[in-house]
Design an enzyme around this catalytic site. Sequence first.
Site, PDB file in Angstrom:
ATOM      1  N   ARG A 108      -6.060  -6.118   7.222  1.00 39.13           N
ATOM      2  CA  ARG A 108      -7.180  -5.320   7.756  1.00 39.13           C
ATOM      3  C   ARG A 108      -8.336  -5.406   6.776  1.00 39.13           C
ATOM      4  O   ARG A 108      -8.201  -5.985   5.712  1.00 39.13           O
ATOM      5  CB  ARG A 108      -6.737  -3.860   7.854  1.00 39.13           C
ATOM      6  CG  ARG A 108      -6.145  -3.415   6.511  1.00 39.13           C
ATOM      7  CD  ARG A 108      -5.974  -1.944   6.396  1.00 39.13           C
ATOM      8  NE  ARG A 108      -5.159  -1.588   5.242  1.00 39.13           N
ATOM      9  CZ  ARG A 108      -5.601  -1.473   4.005  1.00 39.13           C
ATOM     10  NH1 ARG A 108      -6.866  -1.722   3.717  1.00 39.13           N
ATOM     11  NH2 ARG A 108      -4.798  -1.142   3.012  1.00 39.13           N
ATOM     12  N   GLY A 143       0.258   2.782   0.252  1.00 40.58           N
ATOM     13  CA  GLY A 143      -0.490   3.885  -0.339  1.00 40.58           C
ATOM     14  C   GLY A 143       0.219   4.558  -1.498  1.00 40.58           C
ATOM     15  O   GLY A 143      -0.048   5.707  -1.826  1.00 40.58           O
ATOM     16  N   HIS A 159      -4.408  -5.411 -11.387  1.00 34.19           N
ATOM     17  CA  HIS A 159      -4.313  -5.561  -9.940  1.00 34.19           C
ATOM     18  C   HIS A 159      -5.532  -6.375  -9.507  1.00 34.19           C
ATOM     19  O   HIS A 159      -6.664  -5.915  -9.635  1.00 34.19           O
ATOM     20  CB  HIS A 159      -4.322  -4.170  -9.298  1.00 34.19           C
ATOM     21  CG  HIS A 159      -4.296  -4.196  -7.813  1.00 34.19           C
ATOM     22  ND1 HIS A 159      -3.318  -3.590  -7.068  1.00 34.19           N
ATOM     23  CD2 HIS A 159      -5.131  -4.768  -6.930  1.00 34.19           C
ATOM     24  CE1 HIS A 159      -3.553  -3.785  -5.793  1.00 34.19           C
ATOM     25  NE2 HIS A 159      -4.655  -4.502  -5.684  1.00 34.19           N
ATOM     26  N   GLU A 199      -2.898  -9.058  -2.286  1.00 31.41           N
ATOM     27  CA  GLU A 199      -2.927  -8.365  -3.572  1.00 31.41           C
ATOM     28  C   GLU A 199      -1.943  -9.026  -4.527  1.00 31.41           C
ATOM     29  O   GLU A 199      -0.806  -9.309  -4.144  1.00 31.41           O
ATOM     30  CB  GLU A 199      -2.545  -6.887  -3.394  1.00 31.41           C
ATOM     31  CG  GLU A 199      -3.485  -6.125  -2.478  1.00 31.41           C
ATOM     32  CD  GLU A 199      -3.185  -4.633  -2.404  1.00 31.41           C
ATOM     33  OE1 GLU A 199      -4.071  -3.887  -2.018  1.00 31.41           O
ATOM     34  OE2 GLU A 199      -2.044  -4.218  -2.733  1.00 31.41           O
ATOM     35  N   GLU A 208      11.788  -4.228  -7.759  1.00 32.91           N
ATOM     36  CA  GLU A 208      11.064  -5.334  -8.383  1.00 32.91           C
ATOM     37  C   GLU A 208      11.022  -5.068  -9.878  1.00 32.91           C
ATOM     38  O   GLU A 208      11.031  -3.914 -10.303  1.00 32.91           O
ATOM     39  CB  GLU A 208       9.618  -5.388  -7.865  1.00 32.91           C
ATOM     40  CG  GLU A 208       9.462  -6.028  -6.521  1.00 32.91           C
ATOM     41  CD  GLU A 208       8.003  -6.042  -6.055  1.00 32.91           C
ATOM     42  OE1 GLU A 208       7.137  -5.488  -6.744  1.00 32.91           O
ATOM     43  OE2 GLU A 208       7.767  -6.624  -4.990  1.00 32.91           O
ATOM     44  N   GLU A 233       1.342  -7.497  -2.174  1.00 32.86           N
ATOM     45  CA  GLU A 233       1.436  -7.274  -0.732  1.00 32.86           C
ATOM     46  C   GLU A 233       0.196  -7.813  -0.043  1.00 32.86           C
ATOM     47  O   GLU A 233      -0.794  -8.145  -0.696  1.00 32.86           O
ATOM     48  CB  GLU A 233       1.617  -5.788  -0.404  1.00 32.86           C
ATOM     49  CG  GLU A 233       0.476  -4.888  -0.810  1.00 32.86           C
ATOM     50  CD  GLU A 233       0.716  -3.441  -0.366  1.00 32.86           C
ATOM     51  OE1 GLU A 233       1.814  -2.925  -0.602  1.00 32.86           O
ATOM     52  OE2 GLU A 233      -0.200  -2.843   0.214  1.00 32.86           O
ATOM     53  N   ARG A 293     -15.136   5.108  -6.066  1.00 30.80           N
ATOM     54  CA  ARG A 293     -14.789   5.951  -4.917  1.00 30.80           C
ATOM     55  C   ARG A 293     -14.990   7.412  -5.291  1.00 30.80           C
ATOM     56  O   ARG A 293     -14.489   7.863  -6.323  1.00 30.80           O
ATOM     57  CB  ARG A 293     -13.323   5.747  -4.522  1.00 30.80           C
ATOM     58  CG  ARG A 293     -12.994   4.339  -4.108  1.00 30.80           C
ATOM     59  CD  ARG A 293     -11.596   4.305  -3.509  1.00 30.80           C
ATOM     60  NE  ARG A 293     -11.144   2.947  -3.292  1.00 30.80           N
ATOM     61  CZ  ARG A 293     -10.017   2.651  -2.645  1.00 30.80           C
ATOM     62  NH1 ARG A 293      -9.242   3.628  -2.183  1.00 30.80           N
ATOM     63  NH2 ARG A 293      -9.653   1.395  -2.479  1.00 30.80           N
ATOM     64  N   VAL A 342     -11.010  -0.826   1.839  1.00 28.25           N
ATOM     65  CA  VAL A 342     -11.997   0.149   1.360  1.00 28.25           C
ATOM     66  C   VAL A 342     -13.012  -0.547   0.450  1.00 28.25           C
ATOM     67  O   VAL A 342     -14.211  -0.327   0.554  1.00 28.25           O
ATOM     68  CB  VAL A 342     -11.289   1.284   0.581  1.00 28.25           C
ATOM     69  CG1 VAL A 342     -12.303   2.255  -0.005  1.00 28.25           C
ATOM     70  CG2 VAL A 342     -10.291   2.019   1.471  1.00 28.25           C
TER      71      VAL A 342
END
Lengths: 71, 447
Positions: B291, B163, B207, B274, B199, B287, B337, B294
């Site tokens: 799950r 997050g 992304h 991702e 990194e 990463e 969103r 969104v």
Amino acid sequence: MMQEVKASMAGSVWKIAVNEGEKVEEGQDIVILESMKMEIPIPAETSGTIKELKVSEGDFVNEEEVIAVIE
Amino acid sequence: MIEKILIANRGEIAARIIRTCRRLGVKTTAIYSEADKDAPFVQMADEQFLLGPPRVNESYMNIDKILSIAKESGADAIHPGYGFLSENAQFAAVCKQEGFIFIGPTSEVIHRMGDKIEARKIMKQAGVPIVPGTNETVSEKEAVEIADEIGYPVMLKAAAGGGGIGMQVVHSKEELQSAFENNSKRALTFFGNGSMFLEKNIEHARHVEIQLLADEHGNIIHLFERECSIQRRNQKVIEEAPCSFISEKTRRKMGKAAVQAAKTLGYTNAGTIEFLVDHEENFYFLEMNTRIQVEHPVTEEITEIDIVEAQIRIAKGEKLRIQQDDIKMQGHAIEARIYAEDPITFFPSPGLITKFQVPEGNHIRNETAVKSNYQVTPFYDPMIAKLIIKADTREEAVSLLTEALHQYKVEGIKTNIPMLKKIVTNKVFQMGSTTTSFIDEYYLSRD
């Protein structure tokens, strides 16, 4: 002159950055609130001494609630 | 058999899961905190159980309480949604021990992907490109040495992070030194682990992520990519599918890499890998999210696959009914969103929603967590709704989204709708030239 430091939004007190009796500068963070998974620093609007801290870490505060008093 | 699912979540995703369960004839159990007693998702479920006080540790993160409700309700499976306990390996393990089907991958896989350094190692082993950086957690001194080697700017990250917390781009030694301590402290507070790694910062990156479905019989497919470059505070704001920037060749390569990674890992259920994609279409593992995400609706809209249904079927032990070649992308989907926050400072804006009215139409899908005369509390994530548009082309989707945003009414609290309107009318966005620095470069800098 007394000045009240108020919460700008509802949230819980994540960190208290100062102690009672401590001298603070204008713009210095007094507490950090956590609201909606974000940390929001609440700064002093004037320089002075922390006369009273009205909250503890973990407390829930409503918008406009007094967090601290600066003298 | 799955006859009743307890949804260990809240808000729009709980409502979304309940909808699919109803269609499948599966009963649902909602759990809710005192702060959510009037939330729309609660009444949508077949039955409702109060968890406790608003704080997450006493409600949506309270494993013991959730399991005792699961037993009392007679549920046979638990859907964790996203956030909260969805990527908590211990929760997945305890669900299984107590005889419940956890709708997600195994506890072991969640654990391995939750450790960002372990995840990098596994991806390297699977032949998936990773961003150049450290293979182990580093001390502040080591971080400075390595940053000198790979060159600034570098991305400092918390090993247990997520997050956007514990993560910062740094441009100099001085900045690295102060950022190291701050972020390590924050990671320790939020995740109970202050380990950091480095990194290389990929500049002008996009992304782009690949949606995966894997059954328990070794079949793995991908549902193409989602483009999620528009972010504020390292959190996504607008997502779309497909990505207009990558070539068909890159798309195939990324899909193949993601499937290979899932195979190496022994992954099951729905998951997302991702990637960062640079301007030359090189892609690097970022990463894995173990799950549902969104932004899953944009994939559902272009593939006509209900990802929640797929999750439930996989959890029941069914084989995937479709093969890779059966899946076709059709049209273009965009999700915006809606956050309860100040559109400039991004500060949260909890409070009473006096009026909530969403646009309707054939091309519009709404996922909502709120209603008129509803109190948005400060206890959880600021996302209150998602607006999803499906059209034949990206251009049409952007134009319909713009119109829908103008019809969207949320009164009483501040929302990011003014920001969304600015983004969708921006030329660079309209051209599809979006990178993760879009909001800094084209939105914040203008004001």
